[in-house]
Design an enzyme around this catalytic site. Structure first.
Site, PDB file in Angstrom:
ATOM      1  N   ASN A   7      31.074 -18.480  94.202  1.00 13.94           N
ATOM      2  CA  ASN A   7      31.622 -19.535  95.058  1.00 13.94           C
ATOM      3  C   ASN A   7      33.127 -19.644  94.790  1.00 13.94           C
ATOM      4  O   ASN A   7      33.541 -19.877  93.648  1.00 13.94           O
ATOM      5  CB  ASN A   7      30.898 -20.852  94.726  1.00 13.94           C
ATOM      6  N   HIS A  10      36.889 -23.293  94.531  1.00 11.72           N
ATOM      7  CA  HIS A  10      37.874 -23.857  93.600  1.00 11.72           C
ATOM      8  C   HIS A  10      39.205 -23.111  93.607  1.00 11.72           C
ATOM      9  O   HIS A  10      40.207 -23.649  93.152  1.00 11.72           O
ATOM     10  CB  HIS A  10      37.286 -23.942  92.196  1.00 11.72           C
ATOM     11  N   HIS A  43      32.134 -23.153 100.939  1.00  6.89           N
ATOM     12  CA  HIS A  43      31.651 -24.384 101.569  1.00  6.89           C
ATOM     13  C   HIS A  43      32.776 -24.965 102.416  1.00  6.89           C
ATOM     14  O   HIS A  43      33.804 -25.376 101.886  1.00  6.89           O
ATOM     15  CB  HIS A  43      31.243 -25.358 100.446  1.00  6.89           C
ATOM     16  N   ARG A  45      33.874 -27.912 104.042  1.00  7.31           N
ATOM     17  CA  ARG A  45      33.506 -29.333 104.072  1.00  7.31           C
ATOM     18  C   ARG A  45      34.122 -30.006 105.291  1.00  7.31           C
ATOM     19  O   ARG A  45      35.155 -29.575 105.814  1.00  7.31           O
ATOM     20  CB  ARG A  45      33.976 -30.032 102.792  1.00  7.31           C
ATOM     21  N   ARG A  49      38.646 -30.175 102.272  1.00 10.54           N
ATOM     22  CA  ARG A  49      39.407 -30.417 101.039  1.00 10.54           C
ATOM     23  C   ARG A  49      39.726 -29.138 100.272  1.00 10.54           C
ATOM     24  O   ARG A  49      40.649 -29.100  99.493  1.00 10.54           O
ATOM     25  CB  ARG A  49      38.669 -31.407 100.129  1.00 10.54           C
ATOM     26  N   GLU A  70      28.238 -22.128 103.320  1.00  9.81           N
ATOM     27  CA  GLU A  70      27.616 -23.415 102.986  1.00  9.81           C
ATOM     28  C   GLU A  70      28.173 -24.492 103.896  1.00  9.81           C
ATOM     29  O   GLU A  70      29.400 -24.649 103.977  1.00  9.81           O
ATOM     30  CB  GLU A  70      28.021 -23.761 101.561  1.00  9.81           C
ATOM     31  N   THR A 101      28.946 -31.393  95.591  1.00  9.15           N
ATOM     32  CA  THR A 101      27.615 -31.688  96.135  1.00  9.15           C
ATOM     33  C   THR A 101      26.742 -32.277  95.024  1.00  9.15           C
ATOM     34  O   THR A 101      26.600 -31.688  93.959  1.00  9.15           O
ATOM     35  CB  THR A 101      26.969 -30.390  96.672  1.00  9.15           C
ATOM     36  N   GLU A 151      17.682 -22.929  98.063  1.00  8.09           N
ATOM     37  CA  GLU A 151      18.503 -22.851  96.853  1.00  8.09           C
ATOM     38  C   GLU A 151      18.148 -24.094  96.043  1.00  8.09           C
ATOM     39  O   GLU A 151      18.367 -25.224  96.498  1.00  8.09           O
ATOM     40  CB  GLU A 151      19.994 -22.819  97.192  1.00  8.09           C
ATOM     41  N   HIS A 195      24.392 -24.597  91.265  1.00 10.51           N
ATOM     42  CA  HIS A 195      25.106 -25.829  90.947  1.00 10.51           C
ATOM     43  C   HIS A 195      25.070 -26.139  89.447  1.00 10.51           C
ATOM     44  O   HIS A 195      23.999 -26.266  88.871  1.00 10.51           O
ATOM     45  CB  HIS A 195      24.598 -27.049  91.717  1.00 10.51           C
TER      46      HIS A 195
HETATM   47  N1  PXP Z   1      25.394 -24.138  95.399  1.00 10.85           N
HETATM   48  C1  PXP Z   1      25.705 -25.174  96.197  1.00 10.85           C
HETATM   49  C2  PXP Z   1      24.762 -25.510  97.311  1.00 10.85           C
HETATM   50  C3  PXP Z   1      26.886 -25.916  96.019  1.00 10.85           C
HETATM   51  O1  PXP Z   1      27.169 -26.952  96.822  1.00 10.85           O
HETATM   52  C4  PXP Z   1      27.764 -25.549  94.976  1.00 10.85           C
HETATM   53  C5  PXP Z   1      29.047 -26.288  94.779  1.00 10.85           C
HETATM   54  O2  PXP Z   1      29.857 -26.135  95.882  1.00 10.85           O
HETATM   55  C6  PXP Z   1      27.408 -24.448  94.178  1.00 10.85           C
HETATM   56  C7  PXP Z   1      26.217 -23.783  94.388  1.00 10.85           C
HETATM   57  C8  PXP Z   1      28.281 -23.999  93.045  1.00 10.85           C
HETATM   58  O3  PXP Z   1      28.311 -24.996  92.066  1.00 10.85           O
HETATM   59  P1  PXP Z   1      29.246 -24.825  90.803  1.00 10.85           P
HETATM   60  O4  PXP Z   1      30.662 -24.836  91.287  1.00 10.85           O
HETATM   61  O5  PXP Z   1      28.898 -25.999  89.956  1.00 10.85           O
HETATM   62  O6  PXP Z   1      28.882 -23.516  90.157  1.00 10.85           O
END
Ligand code: PXP
Length: 260
Positions: A7, A10, A43, A45, A49, A70, A101, A151, A195
């Site tokens: 992901n 960030h 993602h 949003r 952001r 996402e 999330t 997921e 997550h």
């Molecule tokens: N899966 C989903 C559905 C998420 O919303 C997120 C965060 O955007 C992640 C995975 C990744 O989470 P993390 O950044 O805590 O690894």
């Protein structure tokens, strides 16, 4: 093998914090692929952001590996997904005020709209996954709604594992994921997790039955600051798949030293 979805949200957060054009999340996706990422997750949003529309378009055009898009289950987002046609869509709940999330979708009521959205995405050849809590009941609902994968939200699991004070307690937390994953599999759903996973807890995903994919962002991007993104991705993939990291039932070397 558990696939690793990286992901990259960030990276966009860091870019946007200074109103700059770097670091570029699309470039990050290329470096993640170099380290062995099996797919890229982002993602979009409602408040944009981190990831922006242009990022997703560029990712869609340039990524040599699948894009897991996402989104919240809103008309706007489903419409964007329908135009982009990514490999996969993961539907997630979204609240404006949240830092990230906070949990899985509420599948307890009002699911006719999401059912129609899932069908419309599937009709376009998009693979549809639902982000859900590790609840056996939700697996049945996800199946009835027509999802192809779930997921499992691992956020609470990760928090609980960090506080676990005994191996027995730790395995109790693992069992919640195991039961949910087994139920998902029995309903014909592909099992994904995500997550809060990091370099101290991701190895446990190896004992989640039928787990095919882990989506991980924050921990990988944070580690990349010190070791570079390809290396951070390589390390996480090893943790997810190398049985040397597998915790034993009796003794758990992977847990922090405070666990006996
Ligand atoms: N899966 C989903 C559905 C998420 O919303 C997120 C965060 O955007 C992640 C995975 C990744 O989470 P993390 O950044 O805590 O690894």
């Amino acid at each position: 093998m558990i696939r690793l979805g990286v992901n990259i949200d960030h990276v966009a957060t860091l870019r946007n914090a200074r109103g700059e054009i770097y670091p570029n999340p699309v470039q990050a996706a290329a470096f993640a692929e170099l380290g062995g990422a099996n797919n890229i997750t982002c993602h979009l949003r409602e408040d944009r952001r981190h990831i922006r529309d242009a990022d997703v378009r560029l990712l869609r055009e340039t990524l040599p590996i699948p894009l897991n898009f996402e989104i919240a289950a809103t008309d706007e987002m489903v419409g964007i997904a329908a135009q982009l046609k990514p490999h996969a869509v993961t539907l997630v709940p979204e609240k404006r005020q949240e830092l990230t999330t906070e949990g899985g979708l509420d599948l307890s009521q009002g699911t006719s709209k999401i059912k129609a959205q899932i069908q419309s995405l599937k009709d376009l050849g998009i693979f549809v996954s639902l982000f859900v809590e590790p609840s056996v009941k939700d697996m049945e609902i996800a199946h009835k709604l027509g999802a192809e994968a779930i997921e499992i939200h691992t956020g609470h699991f990760c928090r609980d594992m960090a506080r676990a004070r005994s191996t027995v307690e730790a395995w109790g937390h693992v069992q919640i994921l195991q039961k949910a994953a087994q139920a998902a599999h029995e309903h014909g759903l592909q099992v994904h997790v995500g997550h809060g996973l990091n370099y101290t807890n991701a190895q446990w995903m190896q004992v989640v039955p039928h787990c095919e994919e882990a989506n991980i962002g924050h921990a990988i991007i944070a580690r990349a600051i010190f070791v570079g993104l390809p290396q951070a991705v390589r390390e996480m993939k090893a943790l997810l798949n190398d049985t040397a990291f597998l915790p034993s039932k009796e003794r758990s070397p992977c847990l922090t030293s405070s666990v006996t």
